[in-house]
Design an enzyme around this catalytic site. Structure first.
Site, short mmCIF file in Angstrom:
data_model
loop_
_atom_site.label_atom_id
_atom_site.label_comp_id
_atom_site.label_asym_id
_atom_site.label_seq_id
_atom_site.Cartn_x
_atom_site.Cartn_y
_atom_site.Cartn_z
CG ASP A 56 2.58 0.01 5.46
OD1 ASP A 56 2.31 -0.22 4.26
OD2 ASP A 56 1.77 0.53 6.24
CG ASP A 84 -1.75 1.28 1.30
OD1 ASP A 84 -2.59 1.49 0.40
OD2 ASP A 84 -1.52 2.07 2.23
CD GLU A 114 3.33 5.70 4.76
OE1 GLU A 114 3.48 4.46 4.75
OE2 GLU A 114 2.75 6.30 5.69
CE1 TYR A 128 -5.94 3.82 2.73
CE2 TYR A 128 -4.53 2.17 3.76
CZ TYR A 128 -4.70 3.25 2.92
OH TYR A 128 -3.61 3.78 2.26
#
Length: 621
Positions: free
Chosen positions: A168, A165, A572, A325
């Site tokens: 990570d 995703d 990120e 999420y």
């Protein structure tokens, strides 16, 4: 008395011999009188004049050329030859000379900045691939990983593949499915642009990598299912046991437990997966077997979403999902998934559902809540209503869908109005970025999505010759809305107070300390343990591997950006964020032409009105 004869000769010519007939005598008498009369009034004629009268001149005969089928005069024939010779010298000869000279091919214009950024943005997805990688993946510091994913499931083959995703090593299927839908949508609308810039096959490969994986997450060959795997890997907040957040390891070196999480309810997850598979089935229409497989799987998973006993959000009560999420509803996915399934199948039951008044009522689509005009992995309403507005603009289906489609169209207009600074719906930073998430971290994914929707809406209206739309009493031109889209993407590309590109590898100044495990750990054939990688996480040195094309989280509400690896809010990247970026970039680039493919998305939609009967056969006696 008549001694002179001005006509020449003697009178005997006329009177000296008797005429054999009365007629001849009469004519001879007329000539006599003329001669006598002429003698009285004219001077003597010389011999030349006499010859004119008595001996008629011979006319010069024209000469002709016989060409077999045509006969023409010699003079015309000569003039035709001269004309052809002149035409050859003036026209044909320079043409022959020009053809024989060395050719200098004109080079096509250089690609614009949006195309350059697009090439890079697509590479991010190659860097995020999980599973056994193809040899042409193109990311030298990435290798095979996650080959044991899904070993704890009852599905043959497990859950190998898909995409990580973000920074990570978790595979979140909800945003992954949204990413595939967005990539497919952009390819359907702008396939000609992808072809022109040489990225068409690459895009298809990226989409298929994702959809192949989504087909593994449920029993896609069945007509009815009772569970969907929604995630592989993850972490519990505050955990100190090895997992995807506690450890800092390259995907290739993961040695901790990665649970496969499934749900038995989740219309939001299932609706998004149906949208992704249905949209991809349009992309792969040229591969009939694969396209049909995608359509069948989309219908199966959407039927799961519609089952009354399964209507709760997929993240509810899931500690591995909710902090990351969390889904806030599922009626937007009903509208979104049903619309894509209608375009993929032409089955009117799907468009009937998408325009059912209960869907906008339960999703609050007509409440004009500003947050609901912001497209994200959680909220699909503005995108779904734009897709349905497309249906109305180009096909005008009329009754029984027109009333609801008109409402969707009106709300889409108002959504576009809310993006414009002059109407003060959202705050803006001083540097020119719209704050669609109210100044919270990681704003760029929402900015890119809005830019895509605005640019696409402009192309829809341009395709129908509509010059703009109304925001209350104010008319807004398409140029104004396009300017919003370009200004936001230009901000991401570097026109911001930091004078910094937020896409890694684009421009000369971009983030060097991206929050990303694979990019931050050297590719030096050494394996770093769960905690052994912390030194690379905490290092102040730039990443040893450049994760080209990654769009980072972005600046804060004051346009400030801190290039710090441990601060994921700034540095990120995510799958969903880059998907919106790719869609916006391809909509704005002019390197591959302009405009959309109006008809590809409708290829499965049946005729809306009864077809005219065929003409009668020709009458035969």
């Amino acid at each position: 008395m008549h001694s002179g004869n001005n006509w020449g000769g003697s009178f005997e010519i006329i009177n000296g011999a008797e005429s054999t007939t009365e007629d001849e005598r009469s004519r001879n008498m007329e000539w006599d009188r003329g001669a006598l009369h002429s003698q009285q009034h004219h001077h003597n004629l010389d011999e030349t004049q006499q010859s004119w009268l008595l001996y008629p001149q011979e006319t010069k005969k024209k000469k002709y050329v016989d060409l077999g089928c045509i006969v023409c005069s010699t003079k015309a024939f000569k003039w035709t030859l001269y004309s052809l010779l002149i035409a050859f010298v003036v026209i044909a000869l320079p043409t022959i000379i020009a053809k024989t000279l060395p050719k200098h091919k004109s080079h096509p214009p250089p690609p614009d900045n949006y195309t350059l950024a697009l090439h890079k943005a697509l590479l991010f997805f190659n860097a995020q691939k999980s599973g056994k990688l193809p040899k042409n993946n193109g990311i030298p510091w990435r290798g095979d990983s996650g080959l044991q994913d899904g070993n704890d499931t009852d599905f043959k083959g497990g859950l190998v593949g898909g995409y990580y995703d973000a920074g990570d090593n978790v595979k979140f299927h909800f945003p992954m499915a949204f990413t595939m839908t967005m990539l497919s949508w952009s390819l359907i609308e702008y396939n000609h642009k992808y072809e022109a810039i040489g990225e068409y096959s690459h895009m298809r490969d990226l989409i298929k990598w994702g959809t192949d994986y989504l087909l593994l997450t449920f029993n896609s060959s069945a007509t009815r299912i009772d569970k969907i795997y929604c995630q592989v890997g993850g972490s519990l907040n505050g955990s100190t046991t090895p997992d995807d957040h506690y450890c800092w390891e390259r995907p290739e070196d993961m040695d901790y437990r990665r649970p496969s999480i499934f749900v038995t309810a989740g219309p939001d997850l299932a609706g998004e997966m149906a949208a992704a598979l249905a949209a991809a089935s349009i992309v792969f229409r040229d591969n009939d077997a694969y396209s049909k497989r995608l359509v069948k799987a989309a219908a199966t998973v959407f039927a799961f979403a519609r089952e009354p006993g399964r209507r709760r959000t997929y993240s509810q009560g899931q500690p591995y999902i909710e902090p990351f999420y969390n889904s806030t509803g599922y009626f937007d996915e009903y509208m979104w998934g049903a619309t894509w399934l209608y375009y993929a199948t032409g089955n009117v039951s799907y468009i009937s559902l998408a325009t059912n008044p209960g869907i906008p009522k339960n999703s609050k689509a007509f409440y004009m809540i500003p947050d609901l005009s912001v497209l994200s992995w959680d909220n699909k309403l503005p995108a779904a209503m734009l897709l349905l507005t497309r249906y109305r603009i180009f096909l005008s289906p009329g009754y029984p869908y027109e009333d609801m489609l008109q409402m969707y169209h009106n709300v889409t207009d108002l959504t576009m109005c809310s993006y414009l600074q002059q109407f003060h719906v959202f705050n803006w930073t001083k540097g020119g970025m719209i704050q669609l998430n109210h100044g919270k971290p990681q704003p760029l994914q929402f900015v890119a999505n809005a830019a895509f929707l605005a640019s696409l809406f402009v192309d829809y209206l341009n395709a129908t010759g509509v010059p703009g739309f109304n925001c209350g009493p104010t008319f807004v031109s398409l140029n104004d809305l396009r300017s919003f889209a370009t200004s936001q993407i230009d901000y991401i590309l570097g026109k911001n107070p930091m004078n910094m590109s937020y896409i890694v590898g684009y421009g000369t100044k971009f983030p060097r300390h991206v929050h990303h495990r694979g990019a931050s750990i050297p590719h030096d054939n050494k394996r770093y343990s769960c905690t052994g990688g912390w030194k690379w996480r905490d290092s102040r040195n730039p990443n040893p591997n450049t994760i080209t094309g990654a769009m980072v989280g972005g600046p804060d509400r004051f346009d400030n950006f801190h290039d710090v690896r441990t601060n994921f809010n700034y540095t990120e990247p995510t799958l969903a964020g880059n998907a919106g970026l790719v869609a916006a970039l391809v909509s704005l680039t002019s390197s591959g032409g302009i405009g959309i493919d109006k008809n590809a998305i409708f290829s499965a939609v049946p005729p809306l009105y009864p077809q005219s009967p065929p003409p009668p056969p020709p009458w035969k006696p």
